[in-house]
Design a protein around this motif. Structure first.
Motif, PDB file in Angstrom:
ATOM      1  N   ALA A 197       9.908  12.310  -2.753  1.00  0.00           N
ATOM      2  CA  ALA A 197       8.706  12.730  -3.474  1.00  0.00           C
ATOM      3  C   ALA A 197       7.665  11.634  -3.328  1.00  0.00           C
ATOM      4  O   ALA A 197       7.900  10.494  -3.741  1.00  0.00           O
ATOM      5  CB  ALA A 197       9.033  12.966  -4.946  1.00  0.00           C
ATOM      6  N   ASP A 198       6.530  11.974  -2.713  1.00  0.00           N
ATOM      7  CA  ASP A 198       5.426  11.016  -2.615  1.00  0.00           C
ATOM      8  C   ASP A 198       4.561  11.192  -3.866  1.00  0.00           C
ATOM      9  O   ASP A 198       3.763  12.122  -3.965  1.00  0.00           O
ATOM     10  CB  ASP A 198       4.626  11.276  -1.333  1.00  0.00           C
ATOM     11  CG  ASP A 198       3.453  10.305  -1.181  1.00  0.00           C
ATOM     12  OD1 ASP A 198       3.135   9.605  -2.161  1.00  0.00           O
ATOM     13  OD2 ASP A 198       2.856  10.261  -0.095  1.00  0.00           O
ATOM     14  N   GLU A 199       4.779  10.275  -4.823  1.00  0.00           N
ATOM     15  CA  GLU A 199       4.042  10.346  -6.104  1.00  0.00           C
ATOM     16  C   GLU A 199       2.999   9.241  -6.175  1.00  0.00           C
ATOM     17  O   GLU A 199       2.652   8.762  -7.258  1.00  0.00           O
ATOM     18  CB  GLU A 199       5.029  10.243  -7.278  1.00  0.00           C
ATOM     19  CG  GLU A 199       5.970  11.427  -7.369  1.00  0.00           C
ATOM     20  CD  GLU A 199       5.666  12.342  -8.553  1.00  0.00           C
ATOM     21  OE1 GLU A 199       4.583  12.237  -9.158  1.00  0.00           O
ATOM     22  OE2 GLU A 199       6.552  13.177  -8.863  1.00  0.00           O
ATOM     23  N   SER A 205       0.844  -1.198   0.000  1.00  0.00           N
ATOM     24  CA  SER A 205       0.000   0.000   0.000  1.00  0.00           C
ATOM     25  C   SER A 205       0.875   1.242   0.000  1.00  0.00           C
ATOM     26  O   SER A 205       2.072   1.179   0.345  1.00  0.00           O
ATOM     27  CB  SER A 205      -0.883   0.034   1.246  1.00  0.00           C
ATOM     28  OG  SER A 205      -0.072   0.243   2.384  1.00  0.00           O
ATOM     29  N   GLY A 206       0.256   2.354  -0.351  1.00  0.00           N
ATOM     30  CA  GLY A 206       0.984   3.605  -0.367  1.00  0.00           C
ATOM     31  C   GLY A 206       1.554   3.953   0.999  1.00  0.00           C
ATOM     32  O   GLY A 206       2.715   4.350   1.130  1.00  0.00           O
ATOM     33  N   ALA A 207       0.728   3.778   2.034  1.00  0.00           N
ATOM     34  CA  ALA A 207       1.178   4.121   3.389  1.00  0.00           C
ATOM     35  C   ALA A 207       2.416   3.309   3.758  1.00  0.00           C
ATOM     36  O   ALA A 207       3.373   3.837   4.346  1.00  0.00           O
ATOM     37  CB  ALA A 207       0.053   3.868   4.388  1.00  0.00           C
ATOM     38  N   GLY A 237      -1.072   8.801   4.338  1.00  0.00           N
ATOM     39  CA  GLY A 237      -1.603   7.490   4.693  1.00  0.00           C
ATOM     40  C   GLY A 237      -2.271   7.454   6.048  1.00  0.00           C
ATOM     41  O   GLY A 237      -2.432   8.485   6.710  1.00  0.00           O
ATOM     42  N   ARG A 238      -2.653   6.223   6.451  1.00  0.00           N
ATOM     43  CA  ARG A 238      -3.477   6.037   7.655  1.00  0.00           C
ATOM     44  C   ARG A 238      -2.842   5.120   8.696  1.00  0.00           C
ATOM     45  O   ARG A 238      -3.500   4.771   9.675  1.00  0.00           O
ATOM     46  CB  ARG A 238      -4.831   5.437   7.250  1.00  0.00           C
ATOM     47  CG  ARG A 238      -5.730   6.341   6.416  1.00  0.00           C
ATOM     48  CD  ARG A 238      -6.962   5.537   6.039  1.00  0.00           C
ATOM     49  NE  ARG A 238      -7.923   6.230   5.208  1.00  0.00           N
ATOM     50  CZ  ARG A 238      -9.008   6.868   5.668  1.00  0.00           C
ATOM     51  NH1 ARG A 238      -9.235   6.943   6.956  1.00  0.00           N
ATOM     52  NH2 ARG A 238      -9.865   7.415   4.832  1.00  0.00           N
ATOM     53  N   THR A 239      -1.619   4.653   8.476  1.00  0.00           N
ATOM     54  CA  THR A 239      -0.948   3.873   9.516  1.00  0.00           C
ATOM     55  C   THR A 239      -0.454   4.847  10.581  1.00  0.00           C
ATOM     56  O   THR A 239      -0.542   6.067  10.404  1.00  0.00           O
ATOM     57  CB  THR A 239       0.245   3.105   8.929  1.00  0.00           C
ATOM     58  OG1 THR A 239       1.133   4.051   8.329  1.00  0.00           O
ATOM     59  CG2 THR A 239      -0.213   2.091   7.888  1.00  0.00           C
TER      60      THR A 239
HETATM   61  N1  PLZ Z   1       0.340   9.200  -0.315  1.00  0.00           N
HETATM   62  C1  PLZ Z   1      -0.024  11.035  -1.879  1.00  0.00           C
HETATM   63  O1  PLZ Z   1      -2.643   9.981  -2.137  1.00  0.00           O
HETATM   64  C2  PLZ Z   1      -3.604   7.636  -0.777  1.00  0.00           C
HETATM   65  C3  PLZ Z   1      -6.459   7.979   0.349  1.00  0.00           C
HETATM   66  C4  PLZ Z   1      -7.811   7.468   0.448  1.00  0.00           C
HETATM   67  P1  PLZ Z   1      -2.659   3.963   0.500  1.00  0.00           P
HETATM   68  N2  PLZ Z   1      -4.626   8.558  -1.159  1.00  0.00           N
HETATM   69  C5  PLZ Z   1      -5.993   8.075  -1.078  1.00  0.00           C
HETATM   70  C6  PLZ Z   1      -8.232   7.319   1.868  1.00  0.00           C
HETATM   71  O2  PLZ Z   1      -9.088   8.116   2.298  1.00  0.00           O
HETATM   72  O3  PLZ Z   1      -7.691   6.442   2.558  1.00  0.00           O
HETATM   73  C7  PLZ Z   1      -2.206   8.170  -0.644  1.00  0.00           C
HETATM   74  C8  PLZ Z   1      -1.793   9.334  -1.333  1.00  0.00           C
HETATM   75  C9  PLZ Z   1      -0.491   9.817  -1.145  1.00  0.00           C
HETATM   76  C10 PLZ Z   1      -0.017   8.090   0.347  1.00  0.00           C
HETATM   77  C11 PLZ Z   1      -1.291   7.540   0.198  1.00  0.00           C
HETATM   78  C12 PLZ Z   1      -1.617   6.297   0.943  1.00  0.00           C
HETATM   79  O4  PLZ Z   1      -1.808   5.224   0.064  1.00  0.00           O
HETATM   80  O5  PLZ Z   1      -2.452   2.968  -0.614  1.00  0.00           O
HETATM   81  O6  PLZ Z   1      -4.078   4.402   0.659  1.00  0.00           O
HETATM   82  O7  PLZ Z   1      -2.072   3.475   1.783  1.00  0.00           O
END
Ligand code: PLZ
Length: 450
Positions: free
Chosen positions: A264-266, A131-133, A161-163
């Motif tokens: 850079a967070d892309e 995941s992105g986070a 992110g949400r972690t």
């Molecule tokens: N960095 C720049 O846009 C995820 C969030 C949706 P994950 N953006 C959508 C939500 O409300 O949870 C995002 C991002 C940037 C990190 C993340 C995190 O990526 O794959 O959702 O963990």
């Protein structure tokens, strides 16, 4: 259109045949409420049945024009042909080994592609995650390990992110952080160059914001204590904010001069979304580390940290990992997505989407005082809504526009620290007629505000 859609042969049309939500969606929504945690919210109360090209079909047979791409994920379209073909072939061979137990070629191939596609011709390494986070967390781990420092600098309106660590990096409290603390320490937030809301006006924004950010880092944190500066080159959840030109290069230069890893967070802006492989290329920025996810794998969960070999390789063997990171099916899907981006020249498609959308939205802005600004690049475009004649955010109008669009068969998303931005993230393979029809509906929605 079908030649672009790649996905299942879905009619590329807007079609509303029931009330939104229809009866089947309502039934499923009742089951969702009984079985799924309340914290997992829903933007539009319809359930998906199929999706491809520029449309999403729900369980009641309504077909929505997709201007959201599942939050900037299905840039190549849903179930794109090459994604399905490669992922299906991989599913037949093996579904999982764990790269830390028995590696496989697909993982290496994705990392080779990342080395080719990301900015800079220095030696690079990548590590893959789910995941992105998780990618952002690992970028911080890597930067700390390399520098031997602890502090991390992030920006107003940033989202990462949400972690636990990435909640600390994320700016906005509701809904992401409220009640979830305490958050990870050693995270410092500084101003970003947000031209529309810069107190002394957009002209001075880049210079003043950079000076303030650098002053705060130097005086409050100490540049020598900073492991990483993490920034989205085009801020997504914060409201599709394009930092004023000159801001990013100045911050990157400051990082370089002080031995700070520039990340850079892309995750949202990468992989052709803004009309380039990565948004930071627009100002010639070569980040030390770059985090990617979303668009990289056509809808399967995959994320990456890519960066300078000497930084990436500073971490001891076994220090980076996870059971599923770089899952073979997700890697196969990523190779299919990247193949599609190259073959269909989706960077050009994203630029074309901007060419269509921006002038139409600018025209709407002239007619509707509620639009304070039209901004964004490529297929990452937004309108910021304000009380007419002021810059006061107008979240109610924003929600009303989104609701109108949903009822009329157009999937749009909102965003922004003030909840007052309607954002458009169409799949890059969307047909031009469909895109224009989607914009017609946005125009109706604005007119309906009265
Ligand atoms: N960095 C720049 O846009 C995820 C969030 C949706 P994950 N953006 C959508 C939500 O409300 O949870 C995002 C991002 C940037 C990190 C993340 C995190 O990526 O794959 O959702 O963990």
């Amino acid at each position: 259109m079908t030649e672009l859609s790649g996905g299942p042969a879905l009619p590329q049309e807007r079609r509303v045949v029931t009330a939104i939500p229809g009866p089947k969606s309502q039934e499923l929504m009742a089951r969702k409420q009984a079985a799924v945690a309340a914290g997992v919210g829903t933007v539009m109360p319809v359930f998906a049945a199929r999706a491809g090209g520029g449309v999403l079909e729900d369980v009641d047979g309504n077909s929505f024009i997709d201007l959201g791409s599942g939050i900037a994920v299905t840039s190549v379209g849903n179930s794109a042909e090459a994604v399905v073909r490669r992922a299906a072939a991989q599913l037949e061979r093996f579904t999982h080994t764990c790269v830390m137990v028995t590696p496989y070629e697909g993982y290496v191939e994705v990392c080779e592609e990342l080395a080719r596609l990301t900015p800079g011709d220095h030696a690079k390494r990548s590590a893959l995650f789910n995941s992105g986070a998780e990618a952002v967390e690992n970028a911080v781990k890597i930067a700390r390990s390399y520098t031997g420092r602890q502090a991390v600098v992030v920006f107003d309106h940033g989202y990462h992110g949400r972690t636990n660590l990435t909640m600390a990096l994320t700016a906005k409290n509701m809904p992401y952080k409220q009640g979830f603390g305490p958050f990870a320490p050693e995270v410092y937030r500084v101003p970003v160059a947000y031209p529309f809301r810069w107190p002394t006006g957009p002209e001075n924004c880049a210079e003043e914001a950079a000076a303030q950010a650098i002053d705060q880092i130097s005086k409050q944190v100490g540049a020598g204590n900073v492991a990483a500066i993490v920034i989205e080159p085009l801020l997504g959840e914060g409201g599709f904010i394009e930092p004023a030109k000159g801001f990013l290069p100045r911050i990157a230069e400051f990082a370089r001069d002080n031995g700070i890893v520039f990340v850079a967070d892309e995750i949202q802006s990468g992989f052709c979304r803004t009309g380039r492989w990565f948004a930071c290329e627009d100002e010639g920025i070569v980040p030390d580390l770059i985090t990617t996810a979303k668009g990289i794998a056509g809808g399967l969960p995959l994320a990456a940290v890519t960066g300078r070999a000497e930084i990436m390789d500073a971490v001891h063997s076994g220090g980076l990992g996870g059971t599923y990171g770089g899952n073979p099916v997700a890697c196969a899907a990523a190779l299919g997505a990247i193949e599609t981006m190259r073959e269909l020249d989706l960077n050009a498609k994203a630029r074309r989407i901007e060419e269509i959308m921006k002038p139409r939205l600018e025209k709407m802005a002239q007619q509707h005082g509620v639009i304070g600004e039209v901004r964004g690049r490529g297929a990452m475009i937004a309108i910021e809504l304000v009380k007419p004649g002021t810059k006061e955010p107008h979240p109610e109008a924003t929600a009303a526009v989104a609701r109108h669009c949903h009822q009329a068969g157009v999937l749009v998303l909102t965003t922004g620290t003030y909840g007052n931005v309607v954002r458009f993230l169409p799949p890059l393979v969307i047909g031009e007629d469909l895109l224009n029809e989607g914009l017609d509906v946005v125009e109706e929605a604005l007119a309906s505000l009265g």
